[in-house]
Design a protein around this motif. Structure first.
Motif, PDB file in Angstrom:
ATOM      1  N   UNK A  14       0.937  -1.042  -0.201  1.00 28.79           N
ATOM      2  CA  UNK A  14       0.030  -0.091  -0.012  1.00 28.79           C
ATOM      3  C   UNK A  14       0.799   1.217  -0.001  1.00 28.79           C
ATOM      4  N   UNK A  15       2.035   1.366   0.546  1.00 27.51           N
ATOM      5  CA  UNK A  15       2.911   2.249   0.766  1.00 27.51           C
ATOM      6  C   UNK A  15       3.355   2.767  -0.693  1.00 27.51           C
ATOM      7  N   UNK A  16       3.752   1.536  -1.132  1.00 31.12           N
ATOM      8  CA  UNK A  16       4.652   1.609  -2.475  1.00 31.12           C
ATOM      9  C   UNK A  16       3.330   2.353  -3.620  1.00 31.12           C
ATOM     10  N   UNK A  17       2.154   1.684  -3.530  1.00 32.69           N
ATOM     11  CA  UNK A  17       1.147   2.240  -4.201  1.00 32.69           C
ATOM     12  C   UNK A  17       0.830   3.595  -4.129  1.00 32.69           C
ATOM     13  N   UNK A  18       1.068   4.066  -2.860  1.00 34.55           N
ATOM     14  CA  UNK A  18       0.689   5.603  -2.537  1.00 34.55           C
ATOM     15  C   UNK A  18       1.921   6.460  -2.877  1.00 34.55           C
ATOM     16  N   UNK A  19       3.169   5.907  -3.042  1.00 34.65           N
ATOM     17  CA  UNK A  19       4.328   6.553  -3.467  1.00 34.65           C
ATOM     18  C   UNK A  19       4.195   6.702  -5.007  1.00 34.65           C
ATOM     19  N   UNK A  20       3.798   5.611  -5.660  1.00 32.29           N
ATOM     20  CA  UNK A  20       3.661   5.599  -7.233  1.00 32.29           C
ATOM     21  C   UNK A  20       2.539   6.639  -7.706  1.00 32.29           C
ATOM     22  N   UNK A  21       1.478   6.890  -6.801  1.00 33.47           N
ATOM     23  CA  UNK A  21       0.470   7.540  -7.262  1.00 33.47           C
ATOM     24  C   UNK A  21       0.709   9.105  -6.728  1.00 33.47           C
ATOM     25  N   UNK A  29      13.272  17.330  -4.301  1.00 31.61           N
ATOM     26  CA  UNK A  29      13.559  16.861  -5.610  1.00 31.61           C
ATOM     27  C   UNK A  29      14.332  15.393  -5.493  1.00 31.61           C
ATOM     28  N   UNK A  30      14.766  15.106  -4.265  1.00 30.40           N
ATOM     29  CA  UNK A  30      15.436  13.621  -4.183  1.00 30.40           C
ATOM     30  C   UNK A  30      14.340  12.541  -4.330  1.00 30.40           C
ATOM     31  N   UNK A  31      12.992  12.959  -3.776  1.00 28.36           N
ATOM     32  CA  UNK A  31      11.919  11.811  -4.154  1.00 28.36           C
ATOM     33  C   UNK A  31      11.594  11.746  -5.731  1.00 28.36           C
ATOM     34  N   UNK A  32      11.603  13.110  -6.342  1.00 29.12           N
ATOM     35  CA  UNK A  32      11.177  12.829  -7.746  1.00 29.12           C
ATOM     36  C   UNK A  32      12.257  11.986  -8.458  1.00 29.12           C
ATOM     37  N   UNK A  33      13.742  12.239  -8.186  1.00 24.04           N
ATOM     38  CA  UNK A  33      14.676  11.430  -8.781  1.00 24.04           C
ATOM     39  C   UNK A  33      14.418   9.724  -8.493  1.00 24.04           C
ATOM     40  N   UNK A  34      14.020   9.496  -7.385  1.00 21.68           N
ATOM     41  CA  UNK A  34      13.685   8.235  -7.083  1.00 21.68           C
ATOM     42  C   UNK A  34      12.254   7.727  -7.947  1.00 21.68           C
ATOM     43  N   UNK A  35      11.243   8.545  -7.781  1.00 20.98           N
ATOM     44  CA  UNK A  35       9.971   8.216  -8.260  1.00 20.98           C
ATOM     45  C   UNK A  35      10.036   8.040  -9.733  1.00 20.98           C
ATOM     46  N   UNK A  36      10.686   8.902 -10.558  1.00 22.40           N
ATOM     47  CA  UNK A  36      10.427   8.474 -12.008  1.00 22.40           C
ATOM     48  C   UNK A  36      11.102   7.221 -12.536  1.00 22.40           C
ATOM     49  N   UNK A  37      12.326   6.829 -11.976  1.00 23.50           N
ATOM     50  CA  UNK A  37      12.604   5.361 -12.681  1.00 23.50           C
ATOM     51  C   UNK A  37      12.025   4.471 -11.889  1.00 23.50           C
ATOM     52  N   UNK A  38      11.357   4.553 -10.648  1.00 22.28           N
ATOM     53  CA  UNK A  38      10.693   3.585  -9.821  1.00 22.28           C
ATOM     54  C   UNK A  38       9.525   2.925 -10.705  1.00 22.28           C
ATOM     55  N   UNK A  39       8.657   4.194 -11.296  1.00 23.25           N
ATOM     56  CA  UNK A  39       7.557   3.996 -12.021  1.00 23.25           C
ATOM     57  C   UNK A  39       7.888   2.883 -13.183  1.00 23.25           C
ATOM     58  N   UNK A  41      10.802   0.966 -13.604  1.00 22.34           N
ATOM     59  CA  UNK A  41      11.072  -0.435 -13.140  1.00 22.34           C
ATOM     60  C   UNK A  41       9.692  -1.341 -12.548  1.00 22.34           C
ATOM     61  N   UNK A  42       8.724  -0.581 -12.166  1.00 22.93           N
ATOM     62  CA  UNK A  42       7.490  -1.290 -11.518  1.00 22.93           C
ATOM     63  C   UNK A  42       6.847  -1.890 -13.049  1.00 22.93           C
ATOM     64  N   UNK A  73      -1.519  -8.184 -12.945  1.00 25.12           N
ATOM     65  CA  UNK A  73      -1.599  -6.974 -12.663  1.00 25.12           C
ATOM     66  C   UNK A  73      -2.796  -6.218 -12.394  1.00 25.12           C
ATOM     67  N   UNK A  74      -2.752  -5.373 -11.389  1.00 20.24           N
ATOM     68  CA  UNK A  74      -3.952  -4.577 -11.276  1.00 20.24           C
ATOM     69  C   UNK A  74      -4.848  -5.339 -10.047  1.00 20.24           C
ATOM     70  N   UNK A  75      -4.620  -6.357  -9.625  1.00 22.83           N
ATOM     71  CA  UNK A  75      -5.361  -7.089  -8.456  1.00 22.83           C
ATOM     72  C   UNK A  75      -5.374  -6.162  -7.209  1.00 22.83           C
ATOM     73  N   UNK A  76      -4.121  -5.563  -6.981  1.00 19.42           N
ATOM     74  CA  UNK A  76      -4.082  -5.070  -5.669  1.00 19.42           C
ATOM     75  C   UNK A  76      -4.907  -3.589  -5.769  1.00 19.42           C
ATOM     76  N   UNK A  77      -4.664  -2.789  -7.063  1.00 27.00           N
ATOM     77  CA  UNK A  77      -5.385  -1.738  -7.314  1.00 27.00           C
ATOM     78  C   UNK A  77      -6.883  -1.842  -7.109  1.00 27.00           C
TER      79      UNK A  77
END
Length: 118
Positions: A14-21, A29-39, A41-42, A73-77
């Motif tokens: 759920x925390x990862x879901x919220x982070x992606x959203x 800005x450090x979060x944005x640097x992680x967020x963009x590639x994380x999406x 990679x997911x 894919x999408x079950x958790x959503x």
């Protein structure tokens, strides 16, 4: 112990879901640097793992259940949607929503990084 571990995996999911959203909306800005590639990679992870998130796999295994087609894919959503709205969207709608939302959120992180560095 396994039910507790399954609950912890669900919370992490759920925390990862919220982070992606909403990662793009956080003020650092450090979060944005992680967020963009994380999406990205997911999305790649889902494609390489038969459309199943590793957190879904872990949760199902810890519960002692079997992975079924519904866990793709999408079950958790769908689970989150249903718990919040009482409505369970179909798979096609969920997939399309996830693609649009995830790539839009990623684009916002990239745009914020670009504006921050300019």
């Amino acid at each position: 112990m396994r039910p507790i571990a399954a609950k912890l995996v669900r919370i992490l999911h759920l925390l990862i879901f919220i982070f992606i959203a909403i990662g793009w909306a956080l003020p650092w800005w450090q979060v944005w640097v992680i967020h963009a590639p994380f999406v990205i990679f997911t999305r790649i992870h889902w494609r390489l793992n038969q459309r199943i998130c590793i957190f879904t796999t872990w949760e199902v295994q810890l519960k002692g259940e079997e992975l079924v087609e519904e866990h793709e894919e999408g079950w958790f959503v769908k689970e989150v949607f249903e718990s919040v709205t009482g409505w369970r969207p179909n798979t096609i709608f969920t997939r399309r929503l996830m693609v649009v939302w995830m790539y839009s959120a990623m684009a916002l992180s990239v745009a914020r990084l670009w504006l921050f560095s300019a």
